[in-house]
Each structure stands twice: as C-alpha cells, then as structure tokens.
Design a protein around this motif. Structure first.
Motif, PDB file in Angstrom:
ATOM      1  N   PHE A  40       0.827  -1.391  -0.031  1.00  0.00           N
ATOM      2  CA  PHE A  40       0.137   0.073  -0.124  1.00  0.00           C
ATOM      3  C   PHE A  40       0.958   1.275  -0.049  1.00  0.00           C
ATOM      4  O   PHE A  40       2.051   1.161   0.488  1.00  0.00           O
ATOM      5  CB  PHE A  40      -1.034  -0.077   1.170  1.00  0.00           C
ATOM      6  CG  PHE A  40      -0.191  -0.110   2.513  1.00  0.00           C
ATOM      7  CD1 PHE A  40       0.366   1.250   3.152  1.00  0.00           C
ATOM      8  CD2 PHE A  40      -0.027  -1.353   3.219  1.00  0.00           C
ATOM      9  CE1 PHE A  40       0.976   1.242   4.357  1.00  0.00           C
ATOM     10  CE2 PHE A  40       0.841  -1.257   4.450  1.00  0.00           C
ATOM     11  CZ  PHE A  40       1.314  -0.103   5.070  1.00  0.00           C
TER      12      PHE A  40
ATOM     13  N   ASP B 160       0.831   5.109   1.743  1.00  0.00           N
ATOM     14  CA  ASP B 160       0.055   5.634   2.780  1.00  0.00           C
ATOM     15  C   ASP B 160       0.145   7.113   2.645  1.00  0.00           C
ATOM     16  O   ASP B 160       1.126   7.738   2.485  1.00  0.00           O
ATOM     17  CB  ASP B 160       1.096   5.395   4.227  1.00  0.00           C
ATOM     18  CG  ASP B 160       0.537   5.831   5.270  1.00  0.00           C
ATOM     19  OD1 ASP B 160      -0.577   6.526   5.370  1.00  0.00           O
ATOM     20  OD2 ASP B 160       0.777   5.479   6.486  1.00  0.00           O
TER      21      ASP B 160
ATOM     22  N   ARG C 143      -4.600   4.423   3.387  1.00  0.00           N
ATOM     23  CA  ARG C 143      -3.611   3.591   3.024  1.00  0.00           C
ATOM     24  C   ARG C 143      -4.154   2.768   1.892  1.00  0.00           C
ATOM     25  O   ARG C 143      -4.751   1.874   1.934  1.00  0.00           O
ATOM     26  CB  ARG C 143      -3.094   2.657   4.056  1.00  0.00           C
ATOM     27  CG  ARG C 143      -2.580   3.346   5.478  1.00  0.00           C
ATOM     28  CD  ARG C 143      -2.052   2.345   6.427  1.00  0.00           C
ATOM     29  NE  ARG C 143      -1.303   3.078   7.417  1.00  0.00           N
ATOM     30  CZ  ARG C 143      -0.581   2.633   8.527  1.00  0.00           C
ATOM     31  NH1 ARG C 143      -0.319   1.323   8.359  1.00  0.00           N
ATOM     32  NH2 ARG C 143       0.171   3.368   9.239  1.00  0.00           N
TER      33      ARG C 143
ATOM     34  N   ASP D 233      -4.552   0.376  -0.987  1.00  0.00           N
ATOM     35  CA  ASP D 233      -4.178  -0.945  -1.246  1.00  0.00           C
ATOM     36  C   ASP D 233      -3.649  -1.450  -2.757  1.00  0.00           C
ATOM     37  O   ASP D 233      -4.679  -1.796  -3.412  1.00  0.00           O
ATOM     38  CB  ASP D 233      -5.493  -1.874  -0.628  1.00  0.00           C
ATOM     39  CG  ASP D 233      -4.930  -3.320  -0.482  1.00  0.00           C
ATOM     40  OD1 ASP D 233      -3.906  -3.648  -0.875  1.00  0.00           O
ATOM     41  OD2 ASP D 233      -5.588  -4.077  -0.083  1.00  0.00           O
TER      42      ASP D 233
ATOM     43  N   ASP E 247      -6.707   4.490   8.665  1.00  0.00           N
ATOM     44  CA  ASP E 247      -7.098   3.862   7.549  1.00  0.00           C
ATOM     45  C   ASP E 247      -6.355   2.356   7.699  1.00  0.00           C
ATOM     46  O   ASP E 247      -5.744   1.956   6.609  1.00  0.00           O
ATOM     47  CB  ASP E 247      -6.651   4.350   6.217  1.00  0.00           C
ATOM     48  CG  ASP E 247      -7.380   3.725   5.097  1.00  0.00           C
ATOM     49  OD1 ASP E 247      -8.458   2.889   5.393  1.00  0.00           O
ATOM     50  OD2 ASP E 247      -7.139   3.876   4.007  1.00  0.00           O
ATOM     51  N   VAL E 248      -6.351   1.753   8.649  1.00  0.00           N
ATOM     52  CA  VAL E 248      -5.528   0.529   8.846  1.00  0.00           C
ATOM     53  C   VAL E 248      -6.604  -0.869   9.208  1.00  0.00           C
ATOM     54  O   VAL E 248      -6.564  -1.841   9.730  1.00  0.00           O
ATOM     55  CB  VAL E 248      -4.663   0.353  10.106  1.00  0.00           C
ATOM     56  CG1 VAL E 248      -3.475   1.458   9.744  1.00  0.00           C
ATOM     57  CG2 VAL E 248      -5.330   0.879  11.284  1.00  0.00           C
TER      58      VAL E 248
ATOM     59  N   GLY F  34      -7.879  -5.234   4.974  1.00  0.00           N
ATOM     60  CA  GLY F  34      -6.480  -5.227   4.329  1.00  0.00           C
ATOM     61  C   GLY F  34      -5.454  -5.430   5.521  1.00  0.00           C
ATOM     62  O   GLY F  34      -4.948  -4.637   5.703  1.00  0.00           O
TER      63      GLY F  34
ATOM     64  N   HIS G   9      -2.833  -6.505   6.011  1.00  0.00           N
ATOM     65  CA  HIS G   9      -1.269  -6.208   5.809  1.00  0.00           C
ATOM     66  C   HIS G   9      -0.977  -4.912   6.053  1.00  0.00           C
ATOM     67  O   HIS G   9       0.083  -4.345   6.905  1.00  0.00           O
ATOM     68  CB  HIS G   9      -0.721  -6.494   4.426  1.00  0.00           C
ATOM     69  CG  HIS G   9      -1.741  -5.741   3.639  1.00  0.00           C
ATOM     70  ND1 HIS G   9      -2.876  -5.767   3.083  1.00  0.00           N
ATOM     71  CD2 HIS G   9      -1.188  -4.867   2.660  1.00  0.00           C
ATOM     72  CE1 HIS G   9      -3.250  -5.304   2.484  1.00  0.00           C
ATOM     73  NE2 HIS G   9      -2.285  -4.486   1.813  1.00  0.00           N
ATOM     74  N   ARG G  10      -1.912  -3.762   5.933  1.00  0.00           N
ATOM     75  CA  ARG G  10      -1.906  -2.510   6.297  1.00  0.00           C
ATOM     76  C   ARG G  10      -1.782  -2.554   7.937  1.00  0.00           C
ATOM     77  O   ARG G  10      -1.156  -1.197   8.466  1.00  0.00           O
ATOM     78  CB  ARG G  10      -3.030  -1.581   5.867  1.00  0.00           C
ATOM     79  CG  ARG G  10      -3.167  -1.807   4.335  1.00  0.00           C
ATOM     80  CD  ARG G  10      -4.566  -1.026   4.033  1.00  0.00           C
ATOM     81  NE  ARG G  10      -5.594  -1.443   4.542  1.00  0.00           N
ATOM     82  CZ  ARG G  10      -6.859  -0.823   4.294  1.00  0.00           C
ATOM     83  NH1 ARG G  10      -7.038   0.190   3.537  1.00  0.00           N
ATOM     84  NH2 ARG G  10      -7.975  -1.468   4.973  1.00  0.00           N
TER      85      ARG G  10
ATOM     86  N   SER H  80       2.316  -1.857  10.924  1.00  0.00           N
ATOM     87  CA  SER H  80       2.367  -0.983  11.779  1.00  0.00           C
ATOM     88  C   SER H  80       2.420  -1.660  13.198  1.00  0.00           C
ATOM     89  O   SER H  80       2.265  -1.113  14.355  1.00  0.00           O
ATOM     90  CB  SER H  80       1.267   0.175  11.962  1.00  0.00           C
ATOM     91  OG  SER H  80       1.564   0.789  10.719  1.00  0.00           O
TER      92      SER H  80
END
Lengths: 251, 251, 251, 251, 251, 251, 251, 251
Positions: A31, A33, A38, A40, D152-153, D157, D159-160, D164
């Motif tokens: 992604f 950021d 974020r 995709d 936006d995590v 998705g 992996h986003r 972190s």
C-alpha cells in the motif's frame, strides 16, 4: 494468473525465494500511505479485483488523491461508490470520469470487456429501487460481466415477474433488490437454481424502518440459495455476483 | 441434465410439446398433499437439489410421513435439519437414519460421492460454534461436496487463523461461522478471493443479543465478497456453498 | 336482530323509551362482577358476537367461573383461547368441553350452523404454522363460518400455492398465516380481490425475532387489501374474517 | 499533589483542620453558578484534570461565559468539544482559540508539554473515521500525551495493520476507532498487551444503524483488555487513555 | 520479561535471529490443535497473561482437554469462567479445582501472590450483582491483584457509597457493577481520578431488558474516565483492571 | 416528625448542634454492613418510609438476615417484594410472615392503620394483571393507605369502567395497570383530576414484547397527569401513590 | 363483471377457450414495460380496482409516463399517493390533476359516483393526524365510497368521541387513525360491530418513535375486529375499507 | 368548586336534575367542533385545569382558531406548547402572546397568582436540558405554582447538586430533567421524600438514541417515589407537578 499472493507463498514453500525476500516484497508492495488513507495496491494480486473507493465520508480531494495513487500503481479502471455530485464535479476536471447521479457511481477509465462465465440478472421490486440496482449493475459491468436488468417486477403483480422467467432461469447469479416487505428474494429463490443475492433497500416508510423490514424478510427467506448483503449495498451484491460469475476461470 | 423445468419450457418454446400438455405435467407432478404438508417432489427438477425437511415445529409422525413421501417419489437421501432427539429416536425405528445430536442433523439414506468443483472450507471463531458448523458441513456433504473443517480460529488469536492460510486460499467457497463480535468473516473476506458466506451464531451473552451483534457485524463487513445468512443457519450456508461449488457443471 | 344497542338508542331518539329508562337498562345489564373479572353479558347486543375468554393468565377456577357466568346469562357456545391443558382437564370434568391441544382452543357447547355469506380460506406458509391456523379456523367455525384449510403453501414452492388458485379466488376473506419472512400475505394479496388478513407467526429462529420479521414484512406489504393482526393472533384473524363474511347480513 | 480533596479529607481526619472549616472550603470553592451552568472549578483538585466544555447544545454566549469563568479561576488551557463553527467564530474574536473544523475541537490557550508515561496510539479502520480520531488525539494532546496516528488500517486489508505492528506494540494505551463492523478493536486487542479503548463510529449505512453495529461488535469482543465508550466519543477515549498513560505518576 | 513476542521481533530487527528462524518459532509455538479447540500456548508471550477458558458452550470433556493441554505447556494456574456445576464436578475428579458456584468461576492450580501496583476496588449497586462482582474479583486475584470489595453501595442511598470514599480514592482502578439504571458508574466516575470500568448486569426486570438499560446508561455516562464492557462481563473487567494495575511494571 | 434529616440540618443551621456532631450522627447511624448488603436504617428519617427488601436475586438466608437487621433497628413492619415461595417458606419458620403467592409479596409484622389523606384506586385492564395490582395494593396498605380495587375494567368494554366512575372520581391517586395496548391509563387520565400512575404489565403475547407495547402507549398518553413506572412495577406505583396520598401531612 | 381473470380461467376449465389461447391473453395483456416501471393494466380485471401510483421515489417524468400509460389503457381516474408538490406542478401542466397538498394525494380524472354498500367513517385522535386521514378518505372516495370524517376525537376527552356514537354505529367500516398512544382504535373497536382498520401515525415525539408506540398499541388491541396497516398508510386503509364496503356486490 | 362533572352526577343521583337534562348538558357543553379540532370547553370542570394547545403539527391558523374558541368560552390564560416561531409570529399580531423561543412555549393572557401548596423544584443535569426545563417551569407557573430552578446539577459533579440540598428538601414535587445517562432522577430520588417526576431528554449522541438511554435509566430507577414521563415532555411533568402541588386544596 489469478492470485499472485498464492504464487509468492508457493515459491516460499518450494524454496525458490527466501522467506526474507518474500517478507520484503510483502512489506514493500502492498500500500501507499497517504496519511488519510492507506491505498491498497496489492488487492488485485490478493483478491483478483482492483481496489474500489468508498466515496462516502471522503472529501473530493481525498478521492482524487486515491484515484491518483491507484492510477500511478497501474490500475486502469477505478470504481467510486457513494460519490457525491460535488466530488464528481471536482474529479471530472481532473480525470476521465463517468458519473451516474442516481446511483452515485463514478467510473474513471474505460469499461472492460465482459469475461464472465454467463449473465447476471439484476431485478428490482419497484421503480424506487433503481438507484441501488444501478449501483449493483454498474459494479458488475466494471468487473467484466454481462448484466440483464429486470426492473419493477415486485410480487404484488406476480405475472410481471413470471413474464421474465426465461431471463431468470438463464442467469449464473441473480441480484434481487427490494424495499418494503422484500418478498422478491424469496419468490425468485424458489424459482431458480443459481445463487440469489438479496439486497434490501431503504425504500418504504413507517414500519419499513429504513430497510430493516426487507432485511429481516430476506434473512428469514424460506427459499434456499439466498444470502443477504447490507441495506442499499448494491456494490457488495455486484461484486459478489461477479465473483460467482467468474468461478469457471478458477483453477 | 441439471434442470428439467428449463427443459420442459424449452420444449414448449420449440413446439415439441403443446402448452396444454406442459401445463398438465406441471399441474400433476409437483407435490403430494399430506394435509399438514405439501411435499415438493419437483424440487430437484426445478432447483437441482432434492427436498430438505426443516424439522423444527414438526411432530415425529409428520417428519416420518414426509420422509416416506419423498422416498416413494424416488429420492434416495433425505436431509432433516433441526431434528429433536425424540424425532430421531422415532425415525430410527422406521428408517436408516444417521443422527448427529450436536447439530441436530438427521440423514436418511447414503451420503453421495462428492461431485463438486473444489473444496468448501467451514471455519468457526470458537469451540461453541461447532454445532452450527456441523449443520453446514453435513449439509454440504449430503449435497456432494468435499469439506475442510477449521474450528476455533477466531481473530483474538490471529496466528491460529493464519496458520491455515493454505486451506483458506484453496477453497471454492468459505463458510465463516462466528458468534460474539463476528469479526471472523471480515478478516477471512479480506484474505481470500472466493465467496465468503457468513453465518452469525447465537453464541455469546449480554449485548450479543442472541446473535444480533454478530449478524450486524457481518452485514457491515468492510471486506468484499461477503454475504450473510440467518443466525445459526448452517444449513442455508451449506446449501449455498454447494451451489457455488457446482457452478462449473452449469452449461 | 344484530345490534340491540343501536335498537335501544333508536328507541331513545324516537321517544319510545325515556333516556332515564335507557340509562337504567344500560347500567343494569352489561356485566357481572366476579371480583377477578367483569363478565360482559352485553357484548352480543353491542357487537353481534358473544364474549370470548382469553385463557392465558387465568386460573382454571377463574375460567370455569366465567364460563358459568356466561352460561347463566344464556350464552350457548363459549370459546376459550390460549387454554392450557390443565385448565382443559379441569373444565372437562365440569362442562361439555371440546379441546384442541395444538391450538389450545376450547369450545363449550355445540358448534353453530354456518350462516356466513361465503367461505373463509385459512392458508399457511408451512406445517409449523398449523396451530395458529387452527386457532383462526376454529374461531371462525364457532362464529358460524364455512372454512377452507390450505396448509403448507409457502412462496418458496410457488406451484403449491398456485394449484389452489380456485379456492383463493372464491373466498370472501383470506387469512394468510406465515412465520419466517411472511411473504405469503403479499403474494396472495396480489392475486385476489377480497380482504387478506395477515397473521405473522413466531415460527422461525434467529433473525425472525419471534415473529417480528414476518410482522414487519406483512405491515410493509406492497399488495393492497392486506391488514395485519398481532403475532400468533389466530383468534383475532378468525373473528375479523367472520365479521367480514357476515357483512351481507347487515342492513 | 494529585488530589487535593483527599488531602483536605486527610487533614480533617488528622484534626489539622476543623470539620466546619473543611465544609466551608468545600462549599465555597467548587463551582461558580452562571445560572445556565455550574462551572466546576474544583475538578482538577478532585480528578486531576481541568474542566472540559461539552459544546453541543450550548449557545456561543454560554460557551464564552464558561471559558471566561474557567480562565478567571486560573485554568490555562480549556478544551471545547463538539463545537459548532458559529461558536468557534464567536469565540475567536474574544480569545486565543485554535479550532479544528473536522473534529469540531476548540482549544483555548497553549498546548501543554507531554508528561505521560509513554505513547498513545490512535488507530482508525478507515478514512471516514478521522474526525472522531482527531477528537481523541487532540484531547490526549491537550491533557499532556504523545500521540501516534495510524489511520485507515481496517481489517479488510490486514497487511496495512500488520505493517504498523511496532507502533502498536510500543503503546501504553491504544484507541481503536472504527465504524461499520468494528472488527479493528478485536484484532488489535488480540495482538497487544496494553489496554485497548474501542470507539465505535457512526460511519456506515444501512444496518450499521448509526454506529450500533460497531458498538455491539466491540462490546462482544472476544479479545481481552478491550473496553468501549459511546459512539463517536473520541473525547472520552482520549481522556481515559491519558489517565492510563499517567498511572506511573500516581503514588 | 513481559512480552516475548516483542523480544523476538526485536531480535529479528537487530539481526540476532534470521527472519526464517523467527517465522519458524512463531509457526511452531503458538497453539495445539485439539480439533474442537486451538489452544493458545503463546498468549502469555504475546499478551502477558495466560490463556483463560470460556466455559459456556463447551462440554466438560472439552474443558478438561484444554486444561490438560495448558498444563502440559507449563501454565500453572488456569482460570475457567461461566463454568457449569456439571463441568466443575467432572473436573474436580481430575484436577485441583476450586469452584465458586455463584460466579461460576473455576480455578485450577494455586492463586499467585499479588504483584500489582496498587489495589482494585470492585463495587456493586446491589446484593444481586454479587455473582458478577465475584467473577471480576476472582479474575483479578488470579491475575495477581489485591482486591477490595464494596457491595450494595447503590446510589439510592448515597451515604452508603460516600462512607467508603477512602477506599474509592485509594484505588488504581475501580470496577463499578450495577444493573437496573446503572447510575453507580457515573457517580463513582465523578468522584475519583482513576479509570472506572463499568459492568452493566442483567439484574432487574421489565424495561431493564436484561441489562440494556444499565449498558446504555453507562455508555452515556457524563463522567470522564469511564469505559464499559459487555453485560455481566465480570471477567473482562477484572482482566482490564489487572492490566491497568500492572502498568507500572511496563518498560 | 416526618423528616429527621431536615431536622438535623436545621439544627446545624441554627447552631444548636455542631457540624462535627452532626457529621458524627450521619456517619454512625445510616446503615449496617452485612457484607452482602448495606441495610439502610436511616431511610425512614430521610424519606419518611421504612426500608423495603427487593427479594429477587437474594437468597432466603440474605433476606432473613436483612429482616433481622431491620427489626433490630426498630422497624416494625417489613415489606418484601418479588419473594419466591422458597424464601417465604424459609422465613415463615423464623418470623411472622404473611405471604401472597400471586403477587409474591411478603409482609413481616402487622399492617399499620391507614393514615392517608384519602383513597387510592388500583384499576386493571384484565384479570391477568391482578398479580401486579396486588403488589401495588398491598404495598399501599403496608404504607398506611385505604385502597379500592377495580379489576378487569379494560377499555374494550367501556361500560365496565364507566360503571365505577364514582370510585375513580373520589380518589386521591389512581394506579392504572394494563398489559397489551395499555389504553386504560389514557382513558382514566382523561376522566379524572388526580394523578394517574400507569403501570404497564408484561401480560400479552407477540408484539406486546413483554410489556413494551403498553409501556410505550402509556409514555405517549395524550391525557395529562399521567406518569409511568417500570413494567410490572406494582411496588413503585404503590409507593408513589402513598407518597401523594400523604401530601396533606407535609408542612 | 368484477373479475375477468376468474372468467378467463372458468372458460379454460369449461373448454370454451384453449389453454394456449388463454396463456397468450395472459401473456400479452397484463402490463406495459416502460423500462423503469411495468405498468399493470390488468389489475382491475384481477383485483377489481384500477392501478394506483405510489409517488414516493419516482421522478415527475416517471409519474407522468405511468399516468399516460394507464390512460392509454382506458383507465379514467388515476390515484397518485405520496406525491411531492414538484411532481404535482409538473403533472398539472399535462393533465387534469386535483392535488391536496396536506395529504399529498393527486387525482387525475373525475371522481366516480359512490357505489358502496354503506358509509365509511374516518376518525382521528387529533388535528395533526388529518393529513393521513385525508389520504384514507380521498382514496376511499376515488374508489367509490361515501365517507364521514370525524376528526380530533381522541380518548383523552372521551365525550368528544361519544358525541358521534351514531355515526360510528352506522358505518360499514371504520378507519381509526391516531399517533401517540393509539388508544383510539381499541376504544372504537370496543363500541362497534363492524371492522375497524387501525392506522398508526408518526405524530408524536420522544418515545412515540415515529409511530411505533401507536403501531404496537394497535397490534395489541384488546378489542376484537381490529386490524392494522403500516404507519401513516392512509391509502392502504382506504383501499381495504372500500373493499369491505363493496362486499355486498360480490357474488 | 373543583369538579363540576361530579357535581352534575351527584345532582343526578340526588334527583335534583333529571337524567335527560343532565345528558343534555353534557351533550351541549363539552366542546366546539371546528372541523379540524374539537375544542374541549369542559376540561376545567372535568379536570380542574383549562385546555392546553399542543402546537406541533398544527398550522398557525388552526392554533389561532383554537385560542379564539377557548377565549370565547371564557378561558383567560391559554398555554401553547411546541409552538414554532412562525406560529408565534402569526399569533402575536392577533393576541397578547408571550413566547419563549428556547422552550417553544407560548402564553396568551396573564400569568395567574401562585396558589399551590408549596414549591416545585425543576432541576437539570446540564445546560443543554434547559429548553425542556423551561417548558416544565413555565407550564407550572401558568398553572399557578411557585417554581425554583436548579440548572446544571448533574451527578458527575455531585457537590453541585448537594449544594442545593435545602431547596430539594423543601419541595412538594421535584422535576428531574436529564439526558445522557439520566442518573439525576435516581440520585435525587434517594435524597428526598416527595414525588420525583423524571423527564428524560433527547440531549446526547450515539448510544443515547435520542433520549432512550435516559428514559430506560429513569424507568429502572432504584430509588422509590420516581415516575417518568415521555422524552422531552416538560409540559407533562409541569402539569403533574402542579396537580400534586394542589392536593391540599382537594376535599
């Protein structure tokens, strides 16, 4: 190849790529950021369909930023749902956007050629359900499907529905969209032998409670093969129907 | 041939059978009226799967009567859902019934050979969801599918789910079953590229409201490709998954 | 004469009885106070149908006391709804009670000859709805109606319903009884031109919420001529259908 | 000293102040009655954090009056939540107000230096949740905390979010903010070992019911260490996170 | 060391362990798959507290199997919540189980020495809330906390609560447990300066709706520093309070 | 004297008692801590009516313990509501308990002489509401009121209610108790000029939702002077009616 | 003849028309497909009343198109419900439209002569319910009924209702319209011996929940002969009342 | 004399007036039928307080017409609730109207002298509740009561409430108004010995659900002597408080 992630993982298992390199790829690729989002870039690899932008609650600038990011990553067609007219006007000055005001669907880039296994039928109980139906139909078309529209075929005039029995019988998947009492999904579900995706709509008043009556009706359908998505979620139904209509392409 | 009704209608269109004769066939064939039930002998023709008996609210005598009617009409395997132990005991004295007490599934007759396109994965968030999962899995098996069971892979211990990524990635359809907060469907939906059928369960307490929390969670899933059936409706999920897993056989 | 109260009031208007005498009659006649119940001896005069006993929440002794009071006032047939087996057993030792365990309907005294204008159809979506249907059908029969029973004609197998189109078309009033998604009322309502009284039932599970799904579905029916009574209220539907089926007798 | 009230009560117990004098202090000190508001000057003593103004439902004049009262009592920084633009405009002419339109947060006076034990992470499922997240983040900053924003995590998705993991693992408290199905709180809760404060948001449509779906999802979280505040209550989460992040300073 | 996962990840970052080896450890360690349960042996590493068994919906045999798996993995004390008397009786024949019937809490193995930073107060509005309170208190004690119980201090007799002001003021975290109108959490929240974890209970009748009234009351608390867990979720509150009471030990 | 607390506070204001001594009295007097209950010995002073025991959720031993504590403090008559038969049997061996099984009311000690200003009317819509009505009536009698019972006067037979117009018109306060549609409160409220306390009951089925229909109906009453207590809360209504019926005695 | 469909089917049964020809007629006649609507030209034949246009959610152009289609098919009077002023203005330029702004009812063409069996009474609880009442009354008048309006006769001033007892007693069907607590339907239902169609309205505030309180109240009516339509559904009530008021004309 | 209806009925019983004459008086006196409203001129006789106009849903012309009718019947002061500014402007040109925009209360004519037994306290939890509080306070003043206003005394800062203990203790009736968690009513109810009328307000957000949280909280109050009126129903509370504050005047 439909799923690069599986490919990557297979390589790891086969030893043709080291775990560290695979981890690196996964960490770097997925992604971008933008701070507020974020984006995709990895979704087509992982899920076989490109990223879609949910327009509600995003500013025109944010939508434009995400479109830009997706295009930079190589995505040709971008679908934007629940897009307000202001956002459409903003974007139309910056990109090749087609916008359908009734369904609030925006499409940046060209429509792909249909490559699905068969046809998807989108049926509505009434005229007022058409905006949701168009969200479903346009989503399916963006994802490469042939779509047949059957509008205003509610069960209170059963002959209107039965007159289109041929189209219903020939579908790979049917999206049944209705507000009020939502009986359309059950009646169709009892007639056909393909998956029926029921979409309750917020059309109605009083004890329809913004679509709850139709939602409950559809969840309790006595017909088999019926499943349900959120109220007014034309996009979700179109996406799922497309997935089913591309099953033949799976290994 | 998967759908005799379409065949019949095609004959009508082609003129190889008169409308009157077709109407006669439709009028005569479809069901046997037992007074308390109109048993649908026509369903396999119309929908490609034989009649299933919903056992809740029926007396043991009524269930036995319907089984009898179906067997007389030539149906080899009969699935009975939500069957109480008393009904199972009553039927076991009269027919070759296999009964699973946890899922309350009864099966009269032999299991068919799997003839689906691929595999169906049935996953649960916790141990307590297993009865619903077995209703789904046994239904799918009765309908001719190969089933992989992944139980207790809830999101609070994500590594337990990720450890089975291979099975998930290889499925034609996934049934995600969870109570409490129902997040399992969203997490799986974000990982795979096949249809995910979400089944909320009534497992939980307090503000789970008998499965409502999981139901709402699943209806609002931010992952695409997810649709929902009624709370605890393992049968519905198994039936729909089987339908999807037999798409390849459709013309 | 169908309505003595109107007669009384007419006499007052015509001067053939003084207001004071009329008031006296009204004050004296209407009920017997048993302490725990004020038994309405006046109802046949006022409403054209005799008092009915709602059995839930009453002790066997209270029910027997009210039956006794009604019989003393000259009522020949007494209908008791929601009657528990214990109460039935208690009463059967004291009066000529017919009791239907499934619908929990008790009838003291003889069934009257049908004197309605035509026929009432009682239709159910499934086998599990039969107890409510019998409450409706027996109520209608006690009130002097001819009743046609069409059970298990739910919309998931539309041909089962359409096979009985003749009976539906010939009714003066139709009682449509269904749980789960309750679509039966809408489909019938779209086919006929007589009043359809919809009765949602608590049959179902999960998101049927004890009949709420069917109730909402019926309240939102897109078919005209449909009205709704409380969940599982077979009595109310039977009573209203009888009222409609006796309209011809009204002046 | 963190709590003057305890101090005062201790003095009473020790006899170093008479009960009457203590009562006098308590009676005189605590608030100023403006008629429309009783401004709590005592709160920092009692609870370790100064009074905050809940702006909704208050006129610009009332807000200005309360700010004035607080400043006169010696409070340097005043936080105003749910402040409408009109009120901000009105106040900006009278005081040194910083205003964030998206989160409707107003701050009069300087931001304090961070003095918490560690860092607070504020994470959101999507872009549309940012206004609530900023309410939480700015509240925490006003109360003296270092804040890390992860926007936006969402779990669709995964992996986003996993990218972190370091920030999540290093937090003293995490605020997980999400609308729709609210699964973010459970997934984070399963990964970390610090308190997770879940904030459902009203982001979504249809069966999200203005945040109820996310609220229920979070209340039923199968992960431990998760607690919940009201829908869209960024302030409450920021306040509580700050409290937890200042535990080290407590005696 | 409180968190082995962080340690492992740090080693990866520092290069003292290869990614592949780390992945191997993660893949091998985490859980034992019993078929009906994937027992998390990794949780103490990941979250600082050992696995807890949610007893509802599990058979006595399943509970015993999981206890056995945890003990084999080296866990000394196992907490079982919502444990039915039958399960307790079954387990007591196989292990050193302490069982509290009111709170349905089972504890296998010895209670640890308290090692928290301070004290946790568990307060209830009434006598009927005690079972939930004991679930919270025993959970906190199993996790190494000193607990003060204040029972029946509801707001209808405010002096009963104010008499314990000292205990409230001296707590590191307070668990406020109440059914009916749930005002206890707000009143305590307004008095103290530590986190208050509110637990609504299903105590009450009528419009308490099984704890919903208290839940909503607590979610809308006008006091700051209050967060909420699920209805009757004493375990969740005890777990979170313990987490807060061990913050001092975090690096 | 009706309120000793006011007296005490007046003494403080007048200087006839020192603040410290008053504080001491307040601190010492108010309650006895039994561990599981803090028995309020102070309530008669503070509120003019003695402590009442809410029996639900308390063990027989706990109830007996509280009765004992109250008697030791000098309270002559103790009212216990929602008392299970087991608790009554347990207590009857230890104290002079009168127990009414229908309303689950227990009374230890003698009934006081009525000392209210006038009469309280308790009216019910049907026979099934009598248990709640008796809870109200007995509570009022324990608190020293003359009570008139009007049972089964529901609005479907208006003449039954109008026949008791005299009793209604002569009341100081009326308790209107009804389930189902709860219209009784509105109709009475429109006829009289004294406060009407509406008590919805859980009598009914289907869409009565355990009393919610009646509750909403009563809250929305178009008649003035009507207020509402919780579903089935006969005690609360009786207590409030007694308070109103003793207003004349207030200074 | 009131029902051509029955006629057609009778001809089929009698052999006076072939099945094929009948099918052809059914297939050709029933509707005109405008793309956005399938206009039912067949409804008068099937249901004895002409097609009605539900105006909500339709554009002015769509409404005009459907009116045009109906007129072309020979329908003289067209009823349009829930019609917005913009749509009325648009249509008034194209057709002879009568428009009532309060009830949003539009009528194209002349009102028919009343041909019902007797009179329909439309009663409201308050002044604010009049718009819904006019929807009902105008619908009934368009369908050929004599209508008596009794407005503002709510139960809080019972004498206002009783003053119109004559009109109530003389009706063939009564439409009882009320918001708030909706008691009007029960009180009228207890007084008369004809069907009462209850219409809950969204008039009210707070716990009226947009008409839910009145809806539940009416569904739980303790009076017999009462059935319910959707909140604010004046049209449905008028249609059903007309059906009942034309029963005498049925064979 | 407080109740002319009783007087009239007494005359009937005593024979000093004939039934016919009494009936005539009742029939003639009670109301004026304006078509859109039946204005109750009889209410002061029947209920001891003059007619009040509920302004919501009425046009300015209708309100003016009703005011006119009431004035013609001799009513000096007319209270209008929920009055929109437009209606106020319209009326101010025609009558001596005092209008409070915040509470939307209009008063035509002079305020009467207070003649109640004591004082009524109106207390609010916060500043935002003031409009509802003013509706209550002004209603009480129009009905002849002395009113004490205590605003912003919510339980999160208990000392603000306790500082006004004197006013609370001296009241004949207290109106407790609060949104959010509504705990104010319980805390006040536990402190005083007079009736507490609880008014939930729609102040709040998220899970306050427009006042439902406060409503449920108040209905479940563990304090005795508390009853509840509809959400935001300041008028109803003021009216009831006035009734209680005039009990001393009753015979």
């Amino acid at each position: 190849m439909h799923n690069s992630l599986t490919a990557l993982l297979t390589q790891v298992r086969d030893g043709s790529i080291s775990v560290a390199d695979a981890a690196l790829q996964l960490r770097e690729a997925p992604f971008e950021d933008l701070g507020y989002a974020r984006v995709d870039h990895h979704r087509r690899l992982r899920q076989g369909a490109a990223e879609v932008i949910y327009g509600a609650g995003k500013t025109p600038e944010q939508i434009a930023g995400i479109v830009d990011s997706l295009q930079r990553s190589g995505q040709k067609t971008v679908l934007i749902t629940r897009m307000k007219p202001e956002a459409a006007a903003y974007l139309q000055e910056r990109a090749a956007l087609t916008y359908d005001a009734a369904s609030r669907i925006g499409i940046v880039g060209p429509l792909p050629e249909p490559d699905g296994d068969g046809k998807i039928v989108v049926a509505t109980g009434g005229t007022s359900d058409i905006p949701v139906a168009e969200e479903a139909a346009l989503t399916a078309e963006v994802l490469g499907n042939r779509v047949v529209r059957l509008y205003d075929v509610g069960v209170a005039g059963l002959h209107r529905l039965l007159a289109s029995l041929d189209e219903l019988m020939g579908a790979r998947a049917i999206i049944a969209i209705a507000g009020m009492e939502g009986a359309l999904a059950s009646v169709i579900g009892g007639l056909v032998d393909c998956p029926v995706i029921a979409v309750p709509t917020s059309v109605g008043y009083g004890a329809s409670f913004g679509g709850v009556a139709a939602l409950l009706s559809m969840l309790n359908s006595c017909a088999s093969g019926v499943s349900v998505v959120n109220i007014d979620n034309g996009f979700g139904a179109g996406y799922l129907a497309s997935m089913i209509n591309h099953m033949g392409a799976k290994p």
